[in-house]
Design a protein around this motif. Structure first.
Motif, PDB file in Angstrom:
ATOM      1  N   GLY A  37       0.467  -1.422   0.176  1.00 52.96           N
ATOM      2  CA  GLY A  37       0.504  -0.180   0.043  1.00 52.96           C
ATOM      3  C   GLY A  37       1.235   1.260  -0.382  1.00 52.96           C
ATOM      4  O   GLY A  37       1.489   1.341   1.231  1.00 52.96           O
ATOM      5  N   LYS A  41      -2.128   6.986   3.316  1.00 51.91           N
ATOM      6  CA  LYS A  41      -1.743   6.221   4.704  1.00 51.91           C
ATOM      7  C   LYS A  41      -0.577   5.362   4.456  1.00 51.91           C
ATOM      8  O   LYS A  41       1.275   5.958   5.143  1.00 51.91           O
ATOM      9  CB  LYS A  41      -2.583   5.957   5.060  1.00 51.91           C
ATOM     10  N   THR A 102      -3.018  -0.899   3.355  1.00 53.36           N
ATOM     11  CA  THR A 102      -3.995  -1.366   2.650  1.00 53.36           C
ATOM     12  C   THR A 102      -5.374  -1.244   2.827  1.00 53.36           C
ATOM     13  O   THR A 102      -5.073  -0.665   4.404  1.00 53.36           O
ATOM     14  CB  THR A 102      -3.878  -2.838   2.123  1.00 53.36           C
ATOM     15  N   MET A 106      -8.580  -6.265   4.046  1.00 54.12           N
ATOM     16  CA  MET A 106      -7.006  -7.183   3.596  1.00 54.12           C
ATOM     17  C   MET A 106      -6.189  -7.166   4.696  1.00 54.12           C
ATOM     18  O   MET A 106      -5.319  -7.743   4.034  1.00 54.12           O
ATOM     19  CB  MET A 106      -6.519  -6.355   2.145  1.00 54.12           C
ATOM     20  N   ILE A 110      -3.049  -9.762   4.279  1.00 56.88           N
ATOM     21  CA  ILE A 110      -2.254  -9.763   4.035  1.00 56.88           C
ATOM     22  C   ILE A 110      -0.854  -9.846   5.315  1.00 56.88           C
ATOM     23  O   ILE A 110      -0.708 -11.097   4.988  1.00 56.88           O
ATOM     24  CB  ILE A 110      -2.085  -8.158   3.237  1.00 56.88           C
ATOM     25  N   GLN A 124      -1.603  -1.167   9.728  1.00 60.59           N
ATOM     26  CA  GLN A 124      -2.557   0.273  10.164  1.00 60.59           C
ATOM     27  C   GLN A 124      -3.653  -0.743  11.268  1.00 60.59           C
ATOM     28  O   GLN A 124      -3.936  -1.169  11.160  1.00 60.59           O
ATOM     29  CB  GLN A 124      -2.767   1.168   8.803  1.00 60.59           C
ATOM     30  N   GLY A 151      -0.627   0.604  13.852  1.00 62.31           N
ATOM     31  CA  GLY A 151      -0.363   1.469  12.793  1.00 62.31           C
ATOM     32  C   GLY A 151      -0.885   3.217  13.883  1.00 62.31           C
ATOM     33  O   GLY A 151      -1.980   3.710  12.862  1.00 62.31           O
ATOM     34  N   TRP A 211      -7.005  -5.671  -5.258  1.00 65.68           N
ATOM     35  CA  TRP A 211      -8.143  -4.713  -4.357  1.00 65.68           C
ATOM     36  C   TRP A 211      -9.827  -5.134  -4.068  1.00 65.68           C
ATOM     37  O   TRP A 211      -9.194  -5.503  -2.199  1.00 65.68           O
ATOM     38  CB  TRP A 211      -8.484  -3.304  -5.155  1.00 65.68           C
ATOM     39  N   HIS A 227     -11.990   3.465  -4.463  1.00 66.99           N
ATOM     40  CA  HIS A 227     -10.519   3.363  -4.603  1.00 66.99           C
ATOM     41  C   HIS A 227     -10.671   4.168  -4.805  1.00 66.99           C
ATOM     42  O   HIS A 227     -10.935   4.712  -5.852  1.00 66.99           O
ATOM     43  CB  HIS A 227      -9.848   2.174  -5.035  1.00 66.99           C
ATOM     44  N   TRP A 229      -9.800   5.469  -0.854  1.00 67.72           N
ATOM     45  CA  TRP A 229     -10.427   6.497   0.299  1.00 67.72           C
ATOM     46  C   TRP A 229     -11.848   6.398   0.526  1.00 67.72           C
ATOM     47  O   TRP A 229     -12.047   5.904   1.750  1.00 67.72           O
ATOM     48  CB  TRP A 229     -10.038   8.073   0.250  1.00 67.72           C
ATOM     49  N   ASP A 244     -13.035   4.217  11.670  1.00 63.62           N
ATOM     50  CA  ASP A 244     -11.885   4.590  11.169  1.00 63.62           C
ATOM     51  C   ASP A 244     -11.138   5.012  12.678  1.00 63.62           C
ATOM     52  O   ASP A 244      -9.775   5.587  12.594  1.00 63.62           O
ATOM     53  CB  ASP A 244     -12.410   5.554  10.012  1.00 63.62           C
TER      54      ASP A 244
HETATM   55  N1  LIG Z   1      -2.909   5.948  11.926  1.00 61.85           N
HETATM   56  C1  LIG Z   1      -3.607   6.872  10.647  1.00 61.85           C
HETATM   57  O1  LIG Z   1      -3.273   7.674  10.613  1.00 61.85           O
HETATM   58  C2  LIG Z   1      -4.030   6.395   9.167  1.00 61.85           C
HETATM   59  C3  LIG Z   1      -4.979   6.846   8.655  1.00 61.85           C
HETATM   60  C4  LIG Z   1      -5.513   7.324   6.901  1.00 61.85           C
HETATM   61  C5  LIG Z   1      -5.022   5.610   7.008  1.00 61.85           C
HETATM   62  N2  LIG Z   1      -5.190   4.865   8.087  1.00 61.85           N
HETATM   63  C6  LIG Z   1      -5.367   3.245   7.427  1.00 61.85           C
HETATM   64  O2  LIG Z   1      -4.617   3.124   6.575  1.00 61.85           O
HETATM   65  C7  LIG Z   1      -4.798   2.741   5.513  1.00 61.85           C
HETATM   66  C8  LIG Z   1      -5.549   2.526   4.536  1.00 61.85           C
HETATM   67  O3  LIG Z   1      -5.545   3.934   4.750  1.00 61.85           O
HETATM   68  P1  LIG Z   1      -5.571   5.340   3.054  1.00 61.85           P
HETATM   69  O4  LIG Z   1      -6.616   6.036   3.291  1.00 61.85           O
HETATM   70  O5  LIG Z   1      -4.768   5.379   3.151  1.00 61.85           O
HETATM   71  O6  LIG Z   1      -6.487   4.149   1.862  1.00 61.85           O
HETATM   72  P2  LIG Z   1      -5.969   5.066   0.343  1.00 61.85           P
HETATM   73  O7  LIG Z   1      -7.694   4.164  -0.673  1.00 61.85           O
HETATM   74  O8  LIG Z   1      -6.514   6.046   0.647  1.00 61.85           O
HETATM   75  O9  LIG Z   1      -5.040   4.041   0.208  1.00 61.85           O
HETATM   76  C9  LIG Z   1      -4.433   2.455   0.392  1.00 61.85           C
HETATM   77  C10 LIG Z   1      -3.853   2.259  -0.815  1.00 61.85           C
HETATM   78  O10 LIG Z   1      -3.012   0.773  -0.869  1.00 61.85           O
HETATM   79  C11 LIG Z   1      -3.601   0.105  -2.024  1.00 61.85           C
HETATM   80  N3  LIG Z   1      -4.066  -0.348  -1.608  1.00 61.85           N
HETATM   81  C12 LIG Z   1      -5.238  -1.493  -1.714  1.00 61.85           C
HETATM   82  N4  LIG Z   1      -5.627  -2.782  -1.739  1.00 61.85           N
HETATM   83  C13 LIG Z   1      -4.068  -3.333  -1.777  1.00 61.85           C
HETATM   84  C14 LIG Z   1      -3.652  -4.283  -1.683  1.00 61.85           C
HETATM   85  N5  LIG Z   1      -4.422  -5.373  -2.138  1.00 61.85           N
HETATM   86  N6  LIG Z   1      -2.287  -4.498  -1.977  1.00 61.85           N
HETATM   87  C15 LIG Z   1      -1.258  -3.701  -2.413  1.00 61.85           C
HETATM   88  N7  LIG Z   1      -1.869  -1.847  -2.521  1.00 61.85           N
HETATM   89  C16 LIG Z   1      -3.284  -1.751  -2.100  1.00 61.85           C
HETATM   90  C17 LIG Z   1      -4.463   1.768  -2.715  1.00 61.85           C
HETATM   91  O11 LIG Z   1      -3.924   1.385  -4.447  1.00 61.85           O
HETATM   92  C18 LIG Z   1      -3.651   2.908  -2.019  1.00 61.85           C
HETATM   93  O12 LIG Z   1      -2.554   3.415  -2.875  1.00 61.85           O
HETATM   94  C19 LIG Z   1      -6.094   2.067   6.374  1.00 61.85           C
HETATM   95  O13 LIG Z   1      -6.463   0.388   7.364  1.00 61.85           O
HETATM   96  C20 LIG Z   1      -6.323   2.877   7.289  1.00 61.85           C
HETATM   97  O14 LIG Z   1      -7.396   3.159   8.455  1.00 61.85           O
HETATM   98  C21 LIG Z   1      -4.199   4.814   9.117  1.00 61.85           C
END
Ligand SMILES: NC(=O)c1ccc[n+]([C@@H]2O[C@H](COP(=O)([O-])OP(=O)(O)OC[C@H]3O[C@@H](n4cnc5c(N)ncnc54)[C@H](O)[C@@H]3O)[C@@H](O)[C@H]2O)c1
Length: 436
Positions: A37, A41, A102, A106, A110, A124, A151, A211, A227, A229, A244
């Motif tokens: 991912g 994040k 991700t 997933m 993973i 995460q 995370g 995905w 996808h 977000w 979340d």
């Molecule tokens: N700790 C924090 O403050 C915080 C903030 C935002 C998001 N998060 C967490 O981070 C994770 C991702 O959230 P996001 O907002 O970045 O989501 P997002 O959908 O914006 O980004 C996810 C990324 O992972 C990729 N992806 C999706 N499925 C995949 C897979 N099977 N294998 C590889 N890559 C894959 C996507 O293409 C994308 O680039 C979630 O678990 C979310 O809860 C945590």
């Protein structure tokens, strides 16, 4: 011949005495990472880990190649794959650890694979998409004896650490009641409450089947619908505002009060939901067993999202005192503490509290991997925290019914039907095996 994990452990022990020699002699003493991912994040996690001088990213994975520009710049020599299994297979013993960022559905598929291969993992929040998966992740972490961290980076922030120290130091006395809330709303990100009627064609760069992974088949909807977000809002992929933010905002509650037992019961109310997305506003009442830091034998914690704030009645806040948009209110026997998400804690009646320095959450995990020292918020902590959060969403499906929980049997004891939501059916070819 030492394998890389044994080598790193040995090098780490030696490096306590002579760090320069070990690092200088063998570049391999770096923690070799893959990032799974790479945008959103994911990029923030990769970037933060890469700023540790003893890490090297040796590979990346993202199902959408349009989201790999930044990681390609970070290490142009590292392979980039759309399927994490191919990446891990190809790199084999070159990989010591993985960051998994991700969408939530997933994490378990993973994360369990990563740990079964003996790699350390930073995953995460929430740790998983359902309760059964959280249990499997905690079990596998123990079985594989790998270094894990959830995370929720604010766990290590000065503000949260200061609040934990103040509460454990008795600044408000034993705690009677906790309210935790979050301004975010379910179906706030995708702005959909049902599937798009005319789904757009998927971009060439996106491997939609990968995905979807464990989740049931459906067409790609359009940018941000699922996808990237927007997946948070949808029951098949995310867990709404509670999923979340619950692990973030309830984390200092769990840590400060040393909550290490599951909730006994939970009941939810909300503004209405269908079979697709989470409610716009949810309130969950949890009862937890008391701890050494609570006044009674039981503790009530109430969660509110979607902009609803708790009443401050019964607390030590003066009438009319405002609350932050998101945070927690701890009501103690001799005072109350408000901990904004993310802001400096404040005690009522006004009292000075000792500031505790923040730490780098990401580097803390890297250091843990290098020194074989498990941070306190690994999956043994993050699993049960995630379980409690996700149980609140099961209660949302049975609005107004108090559900009682037997954590040993992993069973909702007063409502047979509700147990179906503890786990899910996996799509053909994407089964998750129970950890024995
Ligand atoms: N700790 C924090 O403050 C915080 C903030 C935002 C998001 N998060 C967490 O981070 C994770 C991702 O959230 P996001 O907002 O970045 O989501 P997002 O959908 O914006 O980004 C996810 C990324 O992972 C990729 N992806 C999706 N499925 C995949 C897979 N099977 N294998 C590889 N890559 C894959 C996507 O293409 C994308 O680039 C979630 O678990 C979310 O809860 C945590």
């Amino acid at each position: 011949m030492l394998d890389r994990r044994t080598f790193l452990k040995t090098a780490a022990v030696a490096s306590v005495a002579a760090p320069a020699i070990v690092r200088g002699q063998n570049l391999n003493s770096k923690l070799q990472l893959v990032g799974i991912g790479c945008e959103g994040k994911g990029w923030s996690d990769i970037n933060a880990m890469a700023s540790h001088d003893q890490t090297a990213f040796v590979g990346f994975c993202d199902v959408d190649l349009s989201r790999t520009e930044k990681v390609r710049k970070l290490n142009p020599d590292a392979p980039v794959k759309q399927d994490f299994r191919e990446l891990l297979e190809d790199l084999g013993d070159k990989v010591d650890a993985a960051t998994v960022s991700t969408p939530d559905h997933m994490h378990a598929f993973i994360g369990l694979d990563v740990m079964r291969r003996g790699k350390h993992i930073y995953c995460q929040k929430p740790l998983t998409h359902n309760v059964w998966e959280a249990r499997q992740m905690a079990k596998q972490a123990k079985k594989s004896d790998v270094i894990t961290r959830l995370g929720n980076q604010i766990h290590s922030h000065e503000f949260y650490r200061t609040a934990v120290h103040a509460i454990q130091g008795g600044s408000i006395g034993k705690v009677n009641r906790v309210h935790s809330w979050c301004a975010a709303t379910g179906h706030g990100k995708s702005f959909h409450i049902s599937r798009p009627k005319a789904p757009e064609a998927k971009p060439e760069t996106l491997a939609w089947n990968l995905w979807l992974g464990v989740a049931p088949e459906r067409p790609y909807g359009g940018w941000n619908v699922y996808h990237p977000w927007g997946w948070r809002d949808w029951q098949d992929f995310g867990n709404g505002a509670l999923g979340d933010f619950g692990c973030h905002i309830l984390d200092p509650v769990f840590t400060a009060l040393k909550i290490d037992k599951a909730p006994m019961d939970f009941k939810a109310d909300h503004t209405g939901m269908n079979d697709e997305v989470w409610p716009a506003q949810t309130t969950v009442d949890y009862t937890f067993p008391g701890t050494e830091f609570t006044a009674g034998e039981q503790l009530q914690i109430t969660w509110y999202d979607g902009g609803r704030l708790p009443a401050t009645r019964g607390s030590h806040l003066p009438a009319g005192e405002g609350l932050p948009r998101s945070g927690s209110l701890f009501i103690g026997e001799k005072g109350s503490l408000v901990l904004p998400h993310v802001g400096a804690p404040k005690v009522y009646p006004d009292a000075k509290i000792e500031k505790v320095e923040g730490k780098d959450h990401y580097h803390g995990w890297v250091d843990g991997c290098l020194s074989a020292e498990q941070p306190s918020d690994g999956f043994a902590y993050g699993g049960p925290l995630t379980e409690a959060v996700l149980l609140g969403n099961i209660a949302a499906r049975y609005r107004g019914t108090k559900l009682t929980w037997d954590p040993e049997a992993m069973k909702i004891t007063n409502h047979e039907d509700a147990n179906q939501w503890l786990r899910r059916d996996y799509r053909d070819g994407w089964n998750i095996e129970a950890v024995s």
